[in-house]
Scaffold this active site. Structure first.
Site, PDB file in Angstrom:
ATOM      1  N   GLU A   1      57.140  52.080  37.208  1.00 20.93           N
ATOM      2  CA  GLU A   1      55.844  53.106  37.115  1.00 20.93           C
ATOM      3  C   GLU A   1      55.490  53.804  38.330  1.00 20.93           C
ATOM      4  O   GLU A   1      56.205  53.493  39.192  1.00 20.93           O
ATOM      5  CB  GLU A   1      54.831  52.557  36.247  1.00 20.93           C
ATOM      6  CG  GLU A   1      53.872  51.264  37.122  1.00 20.93           C
ATOM      7  CD  GLU A   1      52.816  50.704  36.314  1.00 20.93           C
ATOM      8  OE1 GLU A   1      53.034  49.810  35.637  1.00 20.93           O
ATOM      9  OE2 GLU A   1      51.908  51.271  36.526  1.00 20.93           O
TER      10      GLU A   1
ATOM     11  N   LYS B   1      45.042  45.061  35.262  1.00 21.81           N
ATOM     12  CA  LYS B   1      44.576  46.074  36.140  1.00 21.81           C
ATOM     13  C   LYS B   1      43.849  45.429  37.355  1.00 21.81           C
ATOM     14  O   LYS B   1      42.421  45.633  37.471  1.00 21.81           O
ATOM     15  CB  LYS B   1      43.691  47.084  35.257  1.00 21.81           C
ATOM     16  CG  LYS B   1      44.288  48.546  35.442  1.00 21.81           C
ATOM     17  CD  LYS B   1      43.614  49.361  34.361  1.00 21.81           C
ATOM     18  CE  LYS B   1      43.402  50.832  35.056  1.00 21.81           C
ATOM     19  NZ  LYS B   1      44.538  51.069  35.703  1.00 21.81           N
TER      20      LYS B   1
ATOM     21  N   ARG C   1      42.049  44.781  27.410  1.00 19.13           N
ATOM     22  CA  ARG C   1      42.805  44.695  28.419  1.00 19.13           C
ATOM     23  C   ARG C   1      42.032  44.078  29.571  1.00 19.13           C
ATOM     24  O   ARG C   1      42.596  43.234  30.226  1.00 19.13           O
ATOM     25  CB  ARG C   1      43.260  46.237  28.973  1.00 19.13           C
ATOM     26  CG  ARG C   1      44.259  46.056  30.240  1.00 19.13           C
ATOM     27  CD  ARG C   1      45.094  47.419  30.206  1.00 19.13           C
ATOM     28  NE  ARG C   1      43.976  48.482  30.690  1.00 19.13           N
ATOM     29  CZ  ARG C   1      44.401  49.699  30.846  1.00 19.13           C
ATOM     30  NH1 ARG C   1      45.638  50.060  30.421  1.00 19.13           N
ATOM     31  NH2 ARG C   1      43.523  50.578  31.230  1.00 19.13           N
TER      32      ARG C   1
HETATM   33  C1  COI Z   1      43.559  55.361  35.225  1.00 15.30           C
HETATM   34  O1  COI Z   1      44.269  56.001  34.843  1.00 15.30           O
HETATM   35  O2  COI Z   1      42.225  55.397  34.622  1.00 15.30           O
HETATM   36  C2  COI Z   1      43.515  54.444  36.449  1.00 15.30           C
HETATM   37  O3  COI Z   1      42.849  53.385  36.191  1.00 15.30           O
HETATM   38  C3  COI Z   1      44.141  54.816  37.452  1.00 15.30           C
HETATM   39  C4  COI Z   1      43.256  55.051  38.452  1.00 15.30           C
HETATM   40  C5  COI Z   1      43.694  53.874  39.594  1.00 15.30           C
HETATM   41  C6  COI Z   1      43.132  56.218  39.330  1.00 15.30           C
END
Ligand code: COI
Length: 381
Positions: free
Chosen positions: A264, A228, A126
């Site tokens: 989401e 992300k 990812r």
């Molecule tokens: C995760 O679930 O690992 C995330 O990246 C969420 C995060 C932004 C707290």
């Protein structure tokens, strides 16, 4: 970029300790070596943490891992250093043009003492996909996993005892090279740090109460919602703050195009359970392809549920029996209610429900108490 405070980078001393390398002075390295072998000697030494009261706030651990790319896009081997502040050029791509990606994965300590990572290859892939979208160099899948492994092994005493949580790993990839004009940075840093965590939400394991946000969307078609990117999170803080100030746990976002479909939650995917069917928004570019999301879908299919990945109209919230959120940080979290346009819909929560069934199988695999028949778990210690 000078990353180290406590261990100068100038030295070429590279001791090999328990399968990983460290940069630093001989003195600093022997401190590290001494520390690790002491942990080994004492069988399992734990850090001084109140394991029963871990939430999801940063706990400073011992080491972090970092590697930089050169102009050909290849990353150097990387090294562990003491956890601490990093130094950046003010013209770095991350600071000026937001070239940055995060990942999140967890290391669990099983009842048998093994330390396990859950599907780290998917995080690595990812990150590679996100790097392509953001015109960044990225480490290979192998290198990503190696950096994560080294971070966990060096911080082993911070992996919580069985049942008390996990060591959350946060891999970062960011433009560390300088560029004044809008352009891809000439150099990237891949860095991994960790923090022991337990529940993401202050609610603990209690059900969440979500608020449907109608003004601020999280992502839009053609944007970066599906990767992300660090820039996916800052813009929703205001909506989160509003919802939390009204007593909600988090925000459920609608699609930017029509405002009619759910997408989401701020840091997790969402699922609706309707009889034997489990429904979740399809990953069409605006939804993050969560690793917990993917794993839960695979478990649900194995259990014989029908899983639909498609557009989910906000009106469908009224028809669900159960709702749950998934994410690495979140785990599988029950949702007790969702409020949309001043109407609150409540959902079933508790044992003997689909949410609980999926959660316990997932956690069982992650912590090694359920046999991993899918090759999802990587044993690292
Ligand atoms: C995760 O679930 O690992 C995330 O990246 C969420 C995060 C932004 C707290």
């Amino acid at each position: 970029m000078a990353l180290l405070r406590c261990i100068p980078q100038s030295s070429t001393y590279l001791p090999k300790i328990r399968g990983f390398r460290m940069h630093g002075t001989k003195a600093a390295a022997s401190v590290v070596e001494e520390h690790i072998s002491r942990a080994e000697r004492e069988d399992e030494e734990y850090a001084d943490v109140d394991w029963d009261n871990l939430g999801f706030s940063l706990v400073r651990t011992d080491y972090m891992f970092a590697t930089k790319s050169s102009s050909d896009g290849n990353f150097d081997q990387g090294y562990l250093s003491r956890y601490g502040n990093i130094e950046l050029n003010p013209a770095a791509g991350i600071l000026n043009y937001g070239q940055g990606l995060i990942e999140g994965l967890k290391a669990y300590r099983g009842e048998d003492g093994r330390v396990l990572l859950f599907r780290p290859d998917l995080n690595a892939m990812r990150m590679k996909m996100g790097a392509e979208r953001m015109c960044m160099h990225s480490p290979s899948v192998q290198h990503f996993i190696e950096g994560v492994k080294q971070t966990v092994l060096a911080n082993r005493r911070w992996v919580p005892p069985p049942g008390k949580g996990s060591l959350y790993l946060r891999p970062l990839l960011f433009g560390s090279g300088a560029s004044l004009g809008v352009a891809a940075a000439p150099e990237y840093t891949f860095l991994v740090f960790g923090s022991p965590v337990q529940n993401y939400f202050k609610e603990g394991t209690a059900a969440l109460n979500l608020y449907v946000e109608e003004v601020v969307p999280r992502a839009y078609l053609g944007g970066t919602g599906g990767v992300k990117a660090i820039s996916n999170y800052g813009p929703v803080l205001e909506a989160m703050r509003r919802a939390k100030s009204r007593g909600f746990s988090d925000v459920l976002y609608l699609d930017a195009e029509t405002g009619k479909n759910i997408e989401e939650v701020s840091a997790s995917n969402i699922f609706l359970v309707k009889g034997n069917t489990i429904v979740t928004p399809a990953t069409n570019g605006t939804i993050l392809g969560g690793i917990t999301r993917k794993s839960v879908i695979e478990i649900a299919l194995d259990l014989g549920y029908k899983v639909e990945e498609r557009s989910v109209a906000v009106e469908e919230l009224k028809d669900a029996r159960e709702v749950f959120c998934t994410g690495t940080a979140t785990g599988v979290a029950s949702v007790g209610s969702i409020t949309f346009q001043n109407t609150r819909t409540e959902y079933k929560v508790g044992d003997a429900l689909v949410t609980q069934q999926l959660r316990s199988i997932l956690v069982g695999i992650q912590t090694g108490s359920i046999q991993d028949t899918k090759d999802w778990v990587l044993e690292i210690a």
